[in-house]
Design a protein around this motif. Structure first.
Motif, mmCIF file in Angstrom:
data_model
loop_
_atom_site.group_PDB
_atom_site.id
_atom_site.type_symbol
_atom_site.label_atom_id
_atom_site.label_comp_id
_atom_site.label_asym_id
_atom_site.label_seq_id
_atom_site.Cartn_x
_atom_site.Cartn_y
_atom_site.Cartn_z
ATOM 1 N N ASP A 54 0.831 -1.197 0.000
ATOM 2 C CA ASP A 54 0.000 0.000 0.000
ATOM 3 C C ASP A 54 0.871 1.255 0.000
ATOM 4 O O ASP A 54 0.683 2.170 -0.802
ATOM 5 N N HIS A 55 1.862 1.275 0.883
ATOM 6 C CA HIS A 55 2.727 2.456 0.948
ATOM 7 C C HIS A 55 3.559 2.598 -0.313
ATOM 8 O O HIS A 55 3.790 3.720 -0.786
ATOM 9 N N GLY A 56 4.001 1.475 -0.873
ATOM 10 C CA GLY A 56 4.765 1.522 -2.115
ATOM 11 C C GLY A 56 3.951 2.157 -3.237
ATOM 12 O O GLY A 56 4.429 3.025 -3.966
ATOM 13 N N VAL A 57 2.688 1.729 -3.346
ATOM 14 C CA VAL A 57 1.821 2.283 -4.385
ATOM 15 C C VAL A 57 1.634 3.769 -4.165
ATOM 16 O O VAL A 57 1.690 4.573 -5.102
ATOM 17 N N ARG A 58 1.458 4.149 -2.897
ATOM 18 C CA ARG A 58 1.240 5.567 -2.596
ATOM 19 C C ARG A 58 2.462 6.384 -3.004
ATOM 20 O O ARG A 58 2.341 7.443 -3.613
ATOM 21 N N LEU A 59 3.638 5.863 -2.699
ATOM 22 C CA LEU A 59 4.875 6.567 -3.032
ATOM 23 C C LEU A 59 5.003 6.720 -4.548
ATOM 24 O O LEU A 59 5.290 7.804 -5.060
ATOM 25 N N PHE A 60 4.747 5.629 -5.260
ATOM 26 C CA PHE A 60 4.854 5.650 -6.718
ATOM 27 C C PHE A 60 3.903 6.689 -7.296
ATOM 28 O O PHE A 60 4.262 7.476 -8.179
ATOM 29 N N CYS A 61 2.661 6.710 -6.778
ATOM 30 C CA CYS A 61 1.670 7.662 -7.264
ATOM 31 C C CYS A 61 2.118 9.087 -6.979
ATOM 32 O O CYS A 61 2.004 9.977 -7.832
ATOM 33 N N ALA A 62 2.637 9.310 -5.782
ATOM 34 C CA ALA A 62 3.068 10.651 -5.415
ATOM 35 C C ALA A 62 4.174 11.119 -6.348
ATOM 36 O O ALA A 62 4.150 12.249 -6.848
ATOM 37 N N LEU A 63 5.124 10.220 -6.622
ATOM 38 C CA LEU A 63 6.215 10.577 -7.536
ATOM 39 C C LEU A 63 5.665 10.931 -8.908
ATOM 40 O O LEU A 63 6.054 11.921 -9.519
ATOM 41 N N GLY A 64 4.724 10.091 -9.381
ATOM 42 C CA GLY A 64 4.164 10.318 -10.710
ATOM 43 C C GLY A 64 3.521 11.687 -10.830
ATOM 44 O O GLY A 64 3.636 12.360 -11.861
ATOM 45 N N VAL A 65 2.841 12.130 -9.760
ATOM 46 C CA VAL A 65 2.181 13.421 -9.806
ATOM 47 C C VAL A 65 3.172 14.554 -9.628
ATOM 48 O O VAL A 65 3.057 15.617 -10.241
ATOM 49 N N CYS A 66 4.178 14.310 -8.775
ATOM 50 C CA CYS A 66 5.100 15.399 -8.454
ATOM 51 C C CYS A 66 5.998 15.769 -9.624
ATOM 52 O O CYS A 66 6.327 16.929 -9.817
ATOM 53 N N PHE B 57 1.696 10.472 -15.218
ATOM 54 C CA PHE B 57 1.063 11.601 -14.563
ATOM 55 C C PHE B 57 -0.353 11.281 -14.097
ATOM 56 O O PHE B 57 -0.815 11.811 -13.093
ATOM 57 N N VAL B 58 -1.059 10.414 -14.839
ATOM 58 C CA VAL B 58 -2.461 10.175 -14.491
ATOM 59 C C VAL B 58 -2.683 8.852 -13.760
ATOM 60 O O VAL B 58 -3.800 8.533 -13.396
ATOM 61 N N ILE B 59 -1.616 8.081 -13.562
ATOM 62 C CA ILE B 59 -1.785 6.835 -12.812
ATOM 63 C C ILE B 59 -2.266 7.144 -11.397
ATOM 64 O O ILE B 59 -3.149 6.465 -10.853
ATOM 65 N N ALA B 60 -1.738 8.226 -10.831
ATOM 66 C CA ALA B 60 -2.056 8.528 -9.438
ATOM 67 C C ALA B 60 -3.563 8.658 -9.174
ATOM 68 O O ALA B 60 -4.093 7.923 -8.349
ATOM 69 N N PRO B 61 -4.281 9.557 -9.878
ATOM 70 C CA PRO B 61 -5.706 9.657 -9.549
ATOM 71 C C PRO B 61 -6.459 8.351 -9.796
ATOM 72 O O PRO B 61 -7.319 7.978 -9.004
ATOM 73 N N LEU B 62 -6.082 7.647 -10.873
ATOM 74 C CA LEU B 62 -6.794 6.398 -11.175
ATOM 75 C C LEU B 62 -6.527 5.342 -10.106
ATOM 76 O O LEU B 62 -7.441 4.668 -9.641
ATOM 77 N N ALA B 63 -5.280 5.216 -9.680
ATOM 78 C CA ALA B 63 -4.959 4.201 -8.680
ATOM 79 C C ALA B 63 -5.603 4.547 -7.349
ATOM 80 O O ALA B 63 -6.109 3.683 -6.643
ATOM 81 N N ARG B 64 -5.602 5.829 -7.002
ATOM 82 C CA ARG B 64 -6.177 6.230 -5.724
ATOM 83 C C ARG B 64 -7.681 5.955 -5.694
ATOM 84 O O ARG B 64 -8.206 5.466 -4.700
#
Lengths: 336, 556
Positions: free
Chosen positions: A129-141, A213-220
């Motif tokens: 879960d935390h790994g996915v969150r980190l990956f998403c955050a990086l993708g957006v940042c 860039f858009v993986i984050a909102p979709l994954a969340r």
């Protein structure tokens, strides 16, 4: 079908509003197109006046608007001063490139985001879960042009795996007969697999940098709705009769959880269409967004207005498709 | 007793919460024989559902069995893993849940859902599973089963959904069925039909059943043996007759007393300190209104049509005198809530008029009625005490809000005094006033809701199922409170409910609604003892009665 038609009709006023608004916006923006398109920096006053008259800029703004609207009514979006071609023709040539890029990016994003979201939801609070969150955050940042440049640096410059990032196809490959305008599909239809591979290689880097860039909102959203779904009564029912893990997670939980993802995917797609200008610039992709940006910088009214109208229409269309998909996926909606 | 099927020995279940481990079940021991129907009765938080979930291994991730054994056919269920567990679930034991509509997958046709369960445990083709699913729909008496196979849960009524749930649960002929509040939330007639069906199926297939319920009457009607749970422990286990005639444990006594029966009066329900205050009021004779006083409320030919289709309420007329209590009963969809909302002026009637205290208020748009000086005379108490309180308001704010809005009071000592007075009248301890709703119990929230409604000293109180979400012992206290308030302050009560026992106790007159029209009305006692229409008779008969010792003795 009736409902789809009614939806399209009801979006006409919004489209009209968009038309008028961009028209006025372009007139308010600083910069005089006549000066820009005059022969040179030292063009005489008379010459500029002449160009202005030719372009109809000497008339009042409301008058110009009426001319513009009647042109649109006749399917004439005007002529681009930059390319010298009708805007409609320019857009028609460039739109498939943008669409192909956006569709591929969205597909990559969905293929990556849904499993990531599901995995995170199955073990909330875990390392996954935390790994996915980190990956998403990086993708957006990381801005898309940065990630695009990074990808080019790694895969083209360092590893040499990717072709040079210059457009949709390298100059030596002969183009397939145009059918859909999507190169990857046209090559397949023509049976030219070498060309198809070449086109795909060109496509993959820009598509990935957009997808990141858009993986984050979709994954969340997948994670959130999957959590709700997994905690719901009907999943408990499914477990109570001993359905297999796969059946519980995929057929019962995920199919319900995917509904909000459809909505978000529609929104994401619309924003991607407009926002992919940076990626198009970085990869010299001949799409509509970079075309519109160039036109905007050179105060070329017609292409910008045409572009905005196109985007607005696409937005309406995408929303309609989302609604229809939703109706198919959720029986509760189609009844109402 | 017949062969033993399930034995629970000293079961402990704990949940890990933010404030550490909380023990929900502390040492429950039970046994169920093959084919037996056991009632597991208790109020919310007693651990009865948790016991059921532990047995079927459906506890939340936060819940864990911390001690004891659950032996099913001699095998400890708590130690099963993987495939062994899956063969147990559904095939050997299954479960029916409260809120049947939520328990079914909303986007999967019910036929497929039943077939899913069948295919999990039997190696047969999809077509054969479909045929079996159809057979099951027939077994649970769903009309037109072929067409219903492709229906989705939202297209079925609550009772129908529960039948589908039963079909899923019995699809693989389990030996044990655990029914967790299977009929809570269903109409009283539907409740009877579903329970009868469940009992018949269990008997026909020789399934043992554990009926988990908060309703003693229901358990008494269907079970030979009842176990009463309180705070994670079983306090008493006996046959219904012994339980009702000679309850041993103090909690059972309270529970039995609080369960309304066909003959009970409000003053019988409670054995606590409330009683003194109450009996003082009851003993005072009521002032009969002087002859010729105009009625407090007069409703003439009220009609409500929603967007399209037939009328939700048609031609509804009634009158109420000051201080009178009138019950409005009917099944879901009968229009009772719609009617009460029109009288409260929360929605607009399509036709007809409402006259309150000689003034016509039917034509004041509901949007503007909050400005009417009559607003504070008509107040409402809502069904769900959790949902009807603003989560960001303290109890004090909730009660003070109408005083500030409708009585124009300002924050200060006078307001504080009024709020405290209201709290005192509903028996809400003053030290609870600064708390937020989530820090209050269900009964306390109900009191806040009532205090808020009576804050402006209304003359008519409309109550929409005010006790439906409460435990029976809390319900008893709230009913007494309402009756006391009516007698003390001469507040007229319009009581909307599907619980006929409650209406019979609380209301002088009762109006029976069906499909938006009045079926029958009259003096409560006469109406229930001697119903004139078939519909009312059906409603009355469907109430799970707690049969008193004499009745049972006569039956034996």
């Amino acid at each position: 079908m009736m409902r789809a038609g009614r939806r399209l009709l009801s979006s006409l006023p919004a489209l009209f509003g968009v038309l008028v608004f961009t028209f006025l916006l372009m007139r308010v923006l600083p910069g005089d197109p006549a000066v820009f398109f005059a022969s040179g920096p030292n063009a005489g006053k008379e010459e500029i006046e002449l160009i202005r008259k030719q372009m109809g800029l000497n008339k009042s703004v409301p008058e110009q608007l009426v001319y513009y609207l009647s042109d649109i009514g006749h399917g004439n979006l005007g002529r681009s001063m930059m390319t010298g071609q009708p805007v409609l023709k320019d857009l028609r040539e460039r739109l498939p490139a943008s669409l192909e890029l956006t569709f591929t990016a969205l597909l990559i994003a969905l293929i990556a985001a849904v499993p990531l979201g599901v995995m995170a939801a199955l073990r909330p609070g875990s390392v996954v879960d935390h790994g996915v969150r980190l990956f998403c955050a990086l993708g957006v940042c990381v801005p898309t042009f940065v990630s695009g440049l990074l990808l080019i640096y790694v895969f083209y410059y360092l590893l040499g795996l990717a072709p040079d990032p210059t457009g949709r196809i390298d100059v030596f490959t002969s183009l397939p007969p145009q059918r859909t305008g999507f190169l990857s599909i046209d090559f397949l239809l023509a049976g030219d697999f070498e060309g198809w591979w070449a086109a795909c290689k060109q496509l993959i880097l820009p598509a990935v940098s957009m997808a990141l860039f858009v993986i984050a909102p979709l994954a969340r959203i997948t994670r959130a709705s999957m959590l709700v779904s997994l905690g719901s009564d009907f999943v408990r029912t499914a477990r109570s009769v001993g359905l297999s893990w796969r059946k519980v997670v995929v057929t019962y939980a995920l199919r319900n959880a995917i509904l909000p993802v459809i909505t978000i995917a529609g929104i994401v797609f619309s924003t991607m269409l407009g926002a992919n200008v940076l990626v198009e610039k970085v990869f010299s992709w001949p799409g509509v967004a970079s075309y519109a940006l160039d036109a905007l910088l050179s105060s070329d009214y017609a292409p910008v207005q045409g572009f905005v109208l196109l985007m607005a229409s696409l937005f309406v269309l995408v929303n309609l498709v989302v609604d229809i998909c939703y109706g198919i996926a959720d029986p509760r909606v189609s009844i109402e | 007793m017949s062969e033993e099927l399930l034995r629970i020995e000293d079961l402990h279940v704990a949940f890990s919460t933010r404030r550490g481990m909380v023990e929900a079940v502390r040492g429950v021991s039970l046994n169920v024989g093959a084919g037996e129907m056991l009632g597991l009765v208790g109020e919310s938080g007693s651990g009865k559902s948790v016991t059921g979930f532990a047995t079927t291994r459906l506890l939340d991730a936060a819940g864990r069995v911390t001690g004891g054994k659950i032996l099913f056919r001699g095998q400890d269920v708590t130690k099963l893993r993987g495939d062994d567990l899956r063969h147990l679930q559904g095939a050997a034991m299954s479960m029916i849940f409260q809120n049947p509509r939520a328990a079914l997958n909303p986007i999967r046709a019910i036929g497929l859902q039943i077939a899913d369960a069948i295919l999990t445990h039997k190696k047969i083709s999809k077509d054969a599973a479909r045929a079996e699913a159809l057979e099951l729909l027939r077994a649970v008496q769903i009309r037109d089963p072929e067409a219903r196979m492709n229906a989705y849960p939202h297209e079925l009524s609550g009772g129908m959904c529960q039948r589908v749930m039963i079909a899923i649960a019995i699809s693989c002929n389990p030996a044990l069925l655990i029914a967790d509040e299977p009929t809570t939330g269903l109409d009283v007639t539907t409740q009877k039909v579903v329970m009868d069906l469940l009992a018949d199926i269990a008997a026909a297939r020789g399934m043992a059943t554990i009926l988990i319920t908060h309703d003693l009457g229901l358990a008494a009607r269907y079970c030979r043996r009842i176990a009463v749970m309180e705070r994670g422990r079983i306090v008493e286990e006996a046959s219904p007759r012994t339980l009702f005639s000679t309850p041993q444990h103090a909690y059972t006594k309270r529970l039995v007393a609080a369960s309304p029966t066909a003959t009970s009066r409000i003053e019988d329900l409670v054995t606590e300190e409330e009683r003194e205050r109450y009996s003082a009021v009851v003993s005072k004779p009521r002032l009969e209104p002087a002859h010729g006083t105009p009625p407090l409320l007069e409703v003439r030919k009220l009609v409500k049509r929603f967007d399209q289709g037939s009328a939700a309420v048609a031609d509804f007329s009634m009158t109420m005198a000051g201080g009178e209590s009138v019950g409005l009963v009917g099944e879901s969809g009968s229009g009772k809530s719609t009617t009460s909302r029109m009288i409260c002026r929360l929605i607009d009637p399509s036709e007809g008029d409402i006259v309150f205290d000689g003034q016509s208020i039917g034509h004041v748009a509901s949007r503007d009625f909050h400005r009417s000086p009559l607003r504070k005379n008509i107040q409402m108490v809502f069904q769900d005490p959790n949902e009807s309180l603003n989560p960001r308001f303290t109890a004090f704010d909730c009660i003070a809000h109408p005083l500030m809005r409708l009585d124009g009071m300002r924050a200060g000592d006078a307001l504080r005094k009024r709020v405290e007075e209201c709290a005192d009248r509903v028996g809400l301890p003053l030290d609870l006033l600064p708390r937020f709703p989530h820090q209050l119990s269900g009964g306390q929230k109900a009191r806040v809701g009532i205090a808020r409604a009576i804050a402006c000293r209304p003359r008519l109180l409309v109550l929409d199922e005010p006790t439906a979400a409460l435990d029976v012992s809390v319900q008893a206290v709230v009913l007494q409170l309402l009756d006391r308030l009516r007698r003390e302050n001469d507040i007229a009560l319009l009581f909307v409910s599907h619980d006929l026992n409650v209406v019979r106790m609380l209301c002088d007159r009762t109006i029976v609604l069906r499909n938006g029209g009045i079926v029958e009305q009259g003096d409560s006692r006469a109406l229930f003892d001697n119903p004139k229409t078939d519909y009312t008779r059906k409603l009355v008969e469907a109430i799970p009665h707690i049969e008193t010792g004499e009745v049972l003795a006569a039956a034996l």
